[in-house]
Motif scaffolding. Structure first.
Motif, PDB file in Angstrom:
ATOM      1  N   ILE A 143      59.426  38.305  19.805  1.00  0.00           N
ATOM      2  CA  ILE A 143      58.526  39.026  20.691  1.00  0.00           C
ATOM      3  C   ILE A 143      59.363  39.704  21.764  1.00  0.00           C
ATOM      4  O   ILE A 143      60.196  39.062  22.437  1.00  0.00           O
TER       5      ILE A 143
ATOM      6  N   HIS B 232      54.991  39.397  27.861  1.00  0.00           N
ATOM      7  CA  HIS B 232      55.195  39.699  26.437  1.00  0.00           C
ATOM      8  C   HIS B 232      54.579  41.057  26.153  1.00  0.00           C
ATOM      9  O   HIS B 232      53.514  41.384  26.713  1.00  0.00           O
TER      10      HIS B 232
ATOM     11  N   SER C  10      53.044  42.167  23.604  1.00  0.00           N
ATOM     12  CA  SER C  10      51.709  42.049  23.018  1.00  0.00           C
ATOM     13  C   SER C  10      50.678  41.646  24.070  1.00  0.00           C
ATOM     14  O   SER C  10      49.548  42.140  24.057  1.00  0.00           O
TER      15      SER C  10
END
Length: 960
Positions: A904, A916, A918
């Motif tokens: 990640i 992160h 995401s």
């Protein structure tokens, strides 16, 4: 025989008169020898004479040697003597001629002064009246062509139009007043046709004169006659025996005429006059005269004057044949056989107090009319003791053609001499004390009286009288000093021994001082005497030798020690004196040290000086620390045997020493830590910060015993035990702000974790930590560490405060921008640069930095377009990474999972928040759904819009 002898009084006193007295034998010498025995019997009852006599000297003998005195008048400042040649001599009270006025060509009959003594009037047989100014050349002369016998100036002559009255053989009473205009004098005849005017006296508004008929009193203010007093019956005619008028005061007129004396009082009343006085005014409330006293004498009155409440009468003793003829109106037939004139002191009731015969030159040839009596103006009266107040003694001038005698009350010395003659030494001594008699009288009285008191063992009284009796005689003083020493009573005499006028021999003073050392009860007097007497009077060595053997004996007193110290000073033995002063705790010892530069001599006196005045002693020791080293001072204070707070004194000294020189007492800093903890804890922290010469472990033990928490924290921090110090702040002080400051001072990141860990154990501490860590720790990170279910007091309020503080910071930035915009026209270049930099900083702060995963780093892939900047800012990224770890703990700010997940990628913002990729994309999508518009601006470098829309979720949310 005189009147006094006939009434049972002693014969008249023949007072000695200064000058050349007649040495003729006394015709009554045999009678005096016969009465001598009787005089001794009555000696105890003999009354003291009231007057004493002295011939007037100066210019008088020369004047009467070529002329003859005829009239006299006395003013406050001078005497006027008129002669038969018509000359007016102005004399002072000693008889010295001040001024001579050639006034007349014949005998001057009367003289008058005004009240101020500035003008003098005289009248003469040549028919003239002359008024002269005594201080200018002004002179007025009036011709009347008949002999003028009397004159009286208005007492307020100058202000009352220069008014005066005069009279003579013409029988007129003339009053002359200067005209207010046109010059000249206005003449008014008060009386006429009643015979010649023989005498005249003016007092205030009352004018009295005597003529052949009697005495008249006239009120010059109302211009009305007051009374007429008839001439006494059976007295010689006025041309042979003049009437005598004198004003005793403003309302009492004394009349002496022939052998009659009358005292007339001026009154204001509506009642009829008394005593046969004919009143010429009958209206009510007018002045009239009452005779308040009247008596007959056995002698002719040649003069009369007041003597307080008594009368002084100048008596002419008529010959026996004239006495038997009841004072015929003829002149005494025989010449050269007249008796001496006498002065009689009588009351208003003719009670004779004293009678004095006067040895006047040539008295054998004089008649009653040849004498005159005048007195100097006075206001006092005799006191209860028969004496007169100083400067208030009346003076009486007895005038004969060739002699003037001055009579005045006997003074204190005359009184003392008379008492001595009668053996009344105690009364004589009392008179000496009151009158300060002559030295020879004091010697005589003192010697006899002191012997009497010594025999009576009245030593204190004898000593008290010595200054008055011995006064300026050194030999007499020394004789009595040794006599008192022989009697062992010198202590009572010492306070009275003179040190000057006279100054005695040094032996006398030394004997006196040594005598005071023998008895403790005399020691206080010894000290007082040593301080009082000048040191030049005696040698201190004999006295020191008498005291030193008593230093360690029971008879030694503080007063004796101080006296010994004073003697040491006199003998220049300053070191010994200093030891005694310090032992006695005398406050002046410090001035003594400075005055005589005795700093080397105080080594062994530190304790005494500190007890006396610690502040001054400390200053003295600090100033001279090179002479008196600290180890010596500390040693004396530590081993002080006297009852004192030696530790406190030690603290004062070491504290002052440290403030002056930090290293001077470094060997005692461990001790000083303990002293500060005991006496002045507030000074510990500054001392601990400054000094490097104390043991930390020992200091910590002291602080732990005294429960000095902050000092414990400081020592733990210096010892390197920061965690324990932090724990102490949190658990004992419970002061989060101080804990945060402590952690910041240590510059240790692990302490932040320790601070959070320890605070999590106390819910209240967590809330306080949130308040005080803004700018140092991420509040979200602290909140994330709080265990589930832990109740934190006022958490919502504190979070709101955190957000508010952030908004305030943002608002301040905007305010700064607005201020810069307002002044953009004035500082265009500077503002442009500032704006550009701020814009650049703003875009940089909004941009996230893409950090690839480990797999992407191996394959060398990069974030499109934005990755090119990663290498350029690698050093910044490391710093951000470290700071992010500090604030977020290397976790994603949304999911709180560790950032170090291999597959990640991570985006980090300049606000030090990391996400992160995401998680951030999901958060942004959520924000899109809640926002209607988005900022579509592209940065200057052409960053894709997708990346440009990357925003820090936490900061964007807080700003909204």
């Amino acid at each position: 025989m005189s009147t006094a002898a006939r009434r049972g009084h002693p014969p008249p006193h023949e007072n000695g008169v200064g000058g050349h007295a007649d040495d003729e034998p006394d015709e009554d010498g045999e009678e005096e020898e016969e009465e001598e025995g009787e005089g001794e019997v009555e000696d105890d009852e003999e009354e003291e004479p009231r007057l004493k006599y002295q011939r007037l000297g100066g210019s008088v003998p020369a004047i009467v040697s070529t002329d003859a005195a005829a009239a006299i008048a006395v003013a406050d400042r001078m005497v006027a003597l008129g002669t038969h040649n018509g000359t007016l001599h102005i004399l002072d009270f000693q008889g010295n001629q001040v001024k001579e006025i050639a006034a007349h060509t014949a005998t001057i009959n009367d003289i008058s002064f005004d009240a101020d003594g500035e003008y003098i009037g005289s009248c003469s047989d040549d028919g003239t009246v002359v008024i002269s100014s005594l201080f200018t050349d002004e002179k007025l002369k009036f011709e009347y062509h008949r002999p003028m016998k009397a004159i009286a100036l208005d007492p307020n002559y100058y202000n009352n139009y220069r008014r005066f009255a005069t009279g003579g053989l013409a029988g007129q009473v003339l009053v002359l007043t200067k005209k207010s205009w046109g010059g000249g004098y206005h003449k008014k005849v008060l009386r006429d046709g009643e015979g010649p005017i023989h005498s005249m006296k003016w007092r205030t508004d009352l004018l009295a004169w005597a003529n052949d008929a009697g005495v008249k009193v006239h009120d010059m203010k109302t211009d009305k006659g007051i009374a007429f007093i008839e001439r006494p019956k059976g007295i010689p005619r006025p041309e042979f025996l003049l009437p005598q008028l004198v004003w005793q005061d403003d309302t009492i007129l004394v009349i002496g005429w022939g052998t009659s004396v009358k005292i007339a009082a001026i009154r204001t009343d509506s009642s009829q006059g008394l005593n046969g006085i004919q009143r010429s005014i009958t209206a009510s409330n007018e002045k009239y005269v009452d005779i308040v006293g009247s008596f007959q004498t056995g002698y002719h009155i040649s003069g009369i004057a007041p003597f307080g409440d008594l009368l002084v009468v100048l008596a002419y003793i008529p010959e026996e044949e004239d006495r038997e003829n009841s004072f015929s109106n003829s002149v005494p037939s025989r010449q050269g056989t007249a008796q001496r004139p006498e002065i009689h002191l009588v009351s208003w009731k003719n009670d004779e107090l004293t009678t004095d015969a006067l040895p006047i030159h040539g008295y054998e040839h004089y008649k009653a009319k040849d004498y005159a009596l005048a007195h100097a103006p006075f206001s006092g009266s005799s006191n209860a003791g028969g004496q007169w107040a100083a400067g208030d003694e009346p003076l009486y001038y007895i005038v004969s053609p060739k002699d003037i005698v001055v009579a005045k009350p006997r003074d204190a010395e005359d009184h003392i001499s008379w008492l001595l003659q009668h053996g009344w030494h105690e009364k004589a001594l009392a008179a000496v004390e009151a009158g300060q008699g002559r030295t020879e009288l004091l010697d005589e009285v003192g010697s006899r009286y002191l012997d009497h008191l010594i025999i009576e063992r009245k030593y204190a009284e004898a000593a008290r009288l010595c200054p008055k009796l011995l006064r300026g005689s050194p030999s007499a003083w020394e004789r009595w000093v040794f006599h008192f020493a022989h009697l062992r009573q010198l202590a009572v005499l010492v306070p009275y021994i003179p040190t000057e006028n006279p100054q005695l021999s040094d032996t006398a003073y030394e004997v006196a001082l040594v005598a005071l050392t023998t008895n403790p009860s005399f020691h206080e007097l010894l000290l007082t005497t040593v301080k009082k007497w000048p040191p030049t009077l005696y040698s201190a060595s004999p006295v020191i030798s008498a005291i030193e053997p008593q230093l360690n004996s029971s008879s030694m007193t503080d007063s004796l020690k101080e006296a010994l110290a004073e003697l040491y000073v006199i003998n220049s033995q300053y070191d010994k004196a200093l030891s005694l002063y310090a032992e006695l705790l005398k406050p002046e010892v410090f001035e003594f040290i400075e005055k005589h530069n005795l700093h080397d001599a105080i080594h062994d006196k530190v304790v005494n000086l500190m007890i006396l005045d610690s502040k001054r002693t400390v200053n003295l020791l600090i100033q001279h620390r090179d002479t008196i080293p600290p180890n010596e001072v500390v040693g004396q204070l530590l081993h002080a045997s006297k009852s004192c707070d030696k530790r406190h004194l030690l603290h004062l000294y070491l504290h002052a020493l440290f403030e002056t020189d930090m290293n001077a007492g470094k060997d005692y800093h461990d001790m000083q830590v303990e002293l500060y903890a005991e006496y002045e804890p507030r000074m510990l922290i500054p001392f601990l910060r400054t000094s490097q010469h104390y043991r930390l472990d020992k200091a910590y033990e002291i602080f732990a015993q005294k429960e000095l928490v902050r000092e414990q924290v400081f020592v733990l921090g210096r010892m390197g035990n920061a965690k324990e110090a932090l724990s102490t702040i949190i658990n004992k002080l419970e002061d989060i702000q101080e804990a945060v400051e402590f952690v910041m001072e240590q510059h240790d990141d692990e302490l932040w974790e320790e601070l959070i860990r320890q605070c999590l154990q106390k819910p209240e501490m967590v809330g306080m930590l949130l308040e005080h860590t803004v700018g140092n720790l991420d509040p979200l990170y602290i909140v994330s560490l709080v265990p589930d279910g832990l109740e934190i007091p006022r958490l919502r309020d504190r979070l709101v405060k955190i957000v508010t503080d952030y908004r305030t910071e943002t608002s301040l930035r905007h305010g700064c921008n607005d201020i810069l915009k307002v002044n953009i026209q004035e500082k265009d270049i500077l503002k442009a640069d500032c704006v550009n930099l701020l814009v650049k900083y703003y875009h940089e702060a909004r941009r996230g930095v893409y950090m690839a995963s480990m797999d992407e780093e191996v394959t060398g892939t990069r974030v499109a377009e934005g990755s090119s900047r990663a290498n350029e800012r690698s050093s910044s990224l490391r710093a951000l990474e470290i700071k992010s770890r500090t604030r977020c703990g290397a976790r994603c700010c949304l999911c709180f999972d560790p950032l170090s997940i291999q597959d990640i990628s991570v985006i980090v913002f300049y606000c030090c928040h990391a996400y992160h990729t995401s998680c951030l994309e999901g958060g942004l999508d959520l924000m899109k759904s809640n926002s209607s518009t988005q900022d579509s601006d592209e940065d200057d470098e052409g960053t894709p819009s997708g990346e440009s829309r990357m925003r820090c979720v936490l900061c964007t949310t807080a700003a909204a």
